[in-house]
Scaffold this motif. Structure first.
Motif, PDB file in Angstrom:
ATOM      1  N   ASP A   1      -1.856   8.511 -22.143  1.00 23.55           N
ATOM      2  CA  ASP A   1      -2.126   7.352 -21.859  1.00 23.55           C
ATOM      3  C   ASP A   1      -3.116   7.307 -21.373  1.00 23.55           C
ATOM      4  N   PRO A   2      -4.811   7.839 -20.944  1.00 26.61           N
ATOM      5  CA  PRO A   2      -5.345   7.221 -19.417  1.00 26.61           C
ATOM      6  C   PRO A   2      -5.745   6.188 -19.337  1.00 26.61           C
ATOM      7  N   ALA A   3      -5.285   5.301 -20.155  1.00 29.03           N
ATOM      8  CA  ALA A   3      -5.649   3.495 -19.584  1.00 29.03           C
ATOM      9  C   ALA A   3      -4.897   3.185 -18.727  1.00 29.03           C
ATOM     10  N   SER A   4      -3.631   3.509 -18.956  1.00 28.76           N
ATOM     11  CA  SER A   4      -2.525   3.468 -17.978  1.00 28.76           C
ATOM     12  C   SER A   4      -2.902   3.398 -16.276  1.00 28.76           C
ATOM     13  N   THR A   5      -3.624   2.805 -15.700  1.00 24.29           N
ATOM     14  CA  THR A   5      -3.619   2.815 -14.378  1.00 24.29           C
ATOM     15  C   THR A   5      -2.646   2.562 -13.298  1.00 24.29           C
ATOM     16  N   ASN A   6      -1.600   2.105 -13.737  1.00 21.24           N
ATOM     17  CA  ASN A   6      -0.278   1.368 -12.942  1.00 21.24           C
ATOM     18  C   ASN A   6       0.883   2.050 -13.591  1.00 21.24           C
ATOM     19  N   PRO A   7       0.992   3.387 -13.880  1.00 20.42           N
ATOM     20  CA  PRO A   7       2.604   3.369 -14.315  1.00 20.42           C
ATOM     21  C   PRO A   7       4.089   2.819 -13.505  1.00 20.42           C
ATOM     22  N   PRO A   8       4.775   2.688 -14.552  1.00 21.06           N
ATOM     23  CA  PRO A   8       6.381   2.048 -14.385  1.00 21.06           C
ATOM     24  C   PRO A   8       6.553   2.148 -12.645  1.00 21.06           C
ATOM     25  N   LEU A   9       6.236   3.996 -12.653  1.00 23.10           N
ATOM     26  CA  LEU A   9       7.285   4.352 -11.744  1.00 23.10           C
ATOM     27  C   LEU A   9       6.794   3.413 -10.010  1.00 23.10           C
ATOM     28  N   LEU A  10       5.147   2.834  -9.937  1.00 24.35           N
ATOM     29  CA  LEU A  10       5.070   2.523  -9.120  1.00 24.35           C
ATOM     30  C   LEU A  10       5.514   1.152  -9.003  1.00 24.35           C
ATOM     31  N   GLU A  11       6.599   0.277  -9.731  1.00 18.63           N
ATOM     32  CA  GLU A  11       7.051  -0.716  -9.351  1.00 18.63           C
ATOM     33  C   GLU A  11       9.016  -0.331  -9.107  1.00 18.63           C
ATOM     34  N   SER A  12       9.278   0.681  -9.790  1.00 18.47           N
ATOM     35  CA  SER A  12      10.748   0.882  -9.818  1.00 18.47           C
ATOM     36  C   SER A  12      11.239   2.108  -9.413  1.00 18.47           C
ATOM     37  N   SER A  13      10.450   2.458  -8.780  1.00 17.54           N
ATOM     38  CA  SER A  13      10.503   4.031  -8.608  1.00 17.54           C
ATOM     39  C   SER A  13      11.952   4.201  -7.182  1.00 17.54           C
ATOM     40  N   PRO A  14      12.970   5.286  -7.437  1.00 11.40           N
ATOM     41  CA  PRO A  14      13.437   5.175  -6.264  1.00 11.40           C
ATOM     42  C   PRO A  14      13.001   6.058  -5.345  1.00 11.40           C
ATOM     43  N   SER A  15      12.255   6.881  -5.121  1.00 12.93           N
ATOM     44  CA  SER A  15      12.084   7.684  -4.197  1.00 12.93           C
ATOM     45  C   SER A  15      10.946   6.450  -3.352  1.00 12.93           C
ATOM     46  N   ILE A  16      10.655   5.495  -3.190  1.00 14.52           N
ATOM     47  CA  ILE A  16       9.531   4.723  -2.717  1.00 14.52           C
ATOM     48  C   ILE A  16      10.443   4.724  -1.266  1.00 14.52           C
ATOM     49  N   ILE A  17       9.710   4.849   0.151  1.00 12.45           N
ATOM     50  CA  ILE A  17      10.209   4.482   1.474  1.00 12.45           C
ATOM     51  C   ILE A  17       9.330   3.360   1.999  1.00 12.45           C
ATOM     52  N   ILE A  18      10.088   2.586   2.739  1.00 12.76           N
ATOM     53  CA  ILE A  18       9.611   1.504   3.246  1.00 12.76           C
ATOM     54  C   ILE A  18       9.483   1.610   4.682  1.00 12.76           C
TER      55      ILE A  18
ATOM     56  N   ARG B   1       0.858  -0.897   0.224  1.00 15.87           N
ATOM     57  CA  ARG B   1       0.029   0.475  -0.104  1.00 15.87           C
ATOM     58  C   ARG B   1       1.023   0.967  -0.226  1.00 15.87           C
ATOM     59  N   GLN B   2       1.738   1.498   0.328  1.00 14.66           N
ATOM     60  CA  GLN B   2       2.703   2.073   0.560  1.00 14.66           C
ATOM     61  C   GLN B   2       3.099   2.673  -0.123  1.00 14.66           C
ATOM     62  N   ARG B   3       4.013   1.670  -1.625  1.00 17.21           N
ATOM     63  CA  ARG B   3       5.208   1.539  -2.680  1.00 17.21           C
ATOM     64  C   ARG B   3       3.927   2.127  -3.575  1.00 17.21           C
ATOM     65  N   LEU B   4       2.560   1.602  -3.425  1.00 15.71           N
ATOM     66  CA  LEU B   4       1.213   2.666  -4.161  1.00 15.71           C
ATOM     67  C   LEU B   4       1.104   3.404  -4.047  1.00 15.71           C
TER      68      LEU B   4
ATOM     69  N   GLU C   1       3.238   6.137  -2.635  1.00 17.88           N
ATOM     70  CA  GLU C   1       4.837   6.914  -2.831  1.00 17.88           C
ATOM     71  C   GLU C   1       4.812   6.614  -4.522  1.00 17.88           C
ATOM     72  N   GLY C   2       4.869   5.804  -4.995  1.00 17.98           N
ATOM     73  CA  GLY C   2       4.230   5.870  -6.408  1.00 17.98           C
ATOM     74  C   GLY C   2       3.752   7.081  -7.270  1.00 17.98           C
ATOM     75  N   VAL C   3       1.937   6.811  -6.441  1.00 13.78           N
ATOM     76  CA  VAL C   3       1.237   7.587  -7.545  1.00 13.78           C
ATOM     77  C   VAL C   3       2.039   8.915  -6.998  1.00 13.78           C
ATOM     78  N   LYS C   4       2.385   9.866  -5.704  1.00 11.64           N
ATOM     79  CA  LYS C   4       3.039  10.953  -4.994  1.00 11.64           C
ATOM     80  C   LYS C   4       3.852  10.983  -6.194  1.00 11.64           C
ATOM     81  N   SER C   5       5.073  10.032  -6.871  1.00 15.55           N
ATOM     82  CA  SER C   5       6.266  10.374  -7.747  1.00 15.55           C
ATOM     83  C   SER C   5       5.049  11.015  -8.741  1.00 15.55           C
ATOM     84  N   VAL C   6       4.720   9.972  -9.377  1.00 18.37           N
ATOM     85  CA  VAL C   6       3.720  10.375 -10.984  1.00 18.37           C
ATOM     86  C   VAL C   6       2.955  11.827 -10.938  1.00 18.37           C
TER      87      VAL C   6
END
Length: 325
Positions: free
Chosen positions: A268-285, A246-249, A251-256
């Motif tokens: 790309d309005p159909a894209s609900t999961n941008p690549p940043l959600l999986e690889s953003s270095p700004s995500i903090i766990i 949940r936190q990754r998601l 933080e990923g949305v926030k980064s976008v």
């Protein structure tokens, strides 16, 4: 959702004076434990009915401690108020400690209890005190029950159930004692302080003696306890993984949202999961969550039940090594 209410002042600060201290039974008065030490009598004569009691529904609320952990689901280095548990905190919302009941998501160091007091290697001879860090103990011994008439199990459940989730209650009427087992150790720690010197029936002449229970020598009981601990650890791991995802998601949305608009994201309005959600270095766990998961992994509980956890633990831990914590 309405904001949580402020913690209530349990006793008037003006009422706290030198006469509030318990009767002298030792040589030195310890203000933290609110008792006399050095030669005191720990027998039945020293136990009296408590003048205060924690009412969880009325007294719980936010304090200064919550401001430091508002961004996390784990309480971090903040502990619970000992005086709140005893029903005699005069600071209310200005208290530096948490005024609520511990939950399974409160990750605490194994060498301290939920109030931040350091544990010892071994239990005291009378099984009182803070406890031991060498084992997990979720069972309380309840002595000096004066009235066993009626449904005493129900009365114990009502009283002790205010301070946590109860797994099992066993009453031995011939000895006027009972054993109460909680789902989580931190709730047992809280209840031990909250119910000491209290009554299950409202009798002012009753003062419960709450201590840690000794380990049951029955092999079947030991096997049951081990299975219960594994199930509890598995549920906690699942919740931690869900929280981390949940936190990754989040933080990923926030980064976008905060990053400069790019063509492939904007068009790309159909894209609900941008690549940043999986690889953003700004995500903090949260490091407490990682620590708890690694501890469960070392105990082989995660490995034993790996197929039942939706998100593989090794994938998350691989993304966030100990060097990056």
């Amino acid at each position: 959702m309405a904001p949580r209410k402020a913690a209530r002042v349990q006793i008037d600060p003006a009422a706290v004076n030198s006469e509030s201290k318990p009767q002298q039974t030792g040589q030195v008065f310890n203000i933290w434990y609110s008792k006399w030490t050095g030669g005191e009598n720990n027998g039945r004569e020293g136990l009296v009915h408590s003048k205060t009691r924690c009412n969880v529904e009325l007294d719980s609320g936010y304090t200064r401690a919550d401001k430091h952990v508002a961004a996390d689901s784990v309480n971090g280095d903040k502990y619970f108020c000992l005086y709140f548990a005893r029903g005699c905190c005069c600071n209310g919302k200005h208290c530096e400690y948490l005024h609520r009941i511990p939950t399974e998501m409160d990750n605490l160091p194994p060498n301290v209890d939920c109030f931040g007091r350091e544990k010892f290697m071994d239990y005291r001879d009378d099984m009182a005190g803070i406890g031991s860090f060498s084992k997990v103990n979720r069972t309380l011994y309840v002595g000096r029950i004066s009235n066993l008439d009626g449904n005493i199990e129900l009365e114990l459940s009502k009283n002790f159930g205010q301070y946590g989730d109860i797994e099992r209650i066993r009453v031995i009427k011939s000895k006027k004692i009972a054993f109460v087992t909680y789902r989580f150790e931190n709730q047992a720690q809280f209840a031990k302080e909250a119910m000491y010197g209290q009554s299950v029936t409202g009798d002012v002449n009753e003062a419960l003696n709450i201590r840690w229970a000794s380990e049951d020598p029955d092999p079947s009981a030991q096997k049951r306890n081990k299975q219960e601990m594994e199930r509890s650890a598995l549920k906690k791991a699942q919740k931690l993984l869900e929280e981390m995802n949940r936190q990754r998601l989040k933080e990923g949305v926030k980064s976008v949202k905060e990053s400069p608009t790019t063509d492939h994201v904007a068009t790309d309005p159909a894209s609900t999961n941008p690549p940043l959600l999986e690889s953003s270095p700004s995500i903090i766990i949260n490091t407490d969550s990682l620590s708890a998961l690694r501890k469960l992994k070392r105990r082989k509980i995660i490995k034993k039940h790996q197929d039942s956890i939706q998100t593989p633990l090794r994938t998350i831990l691989a993304d966030y090594s100990s060097d990056s914590d």
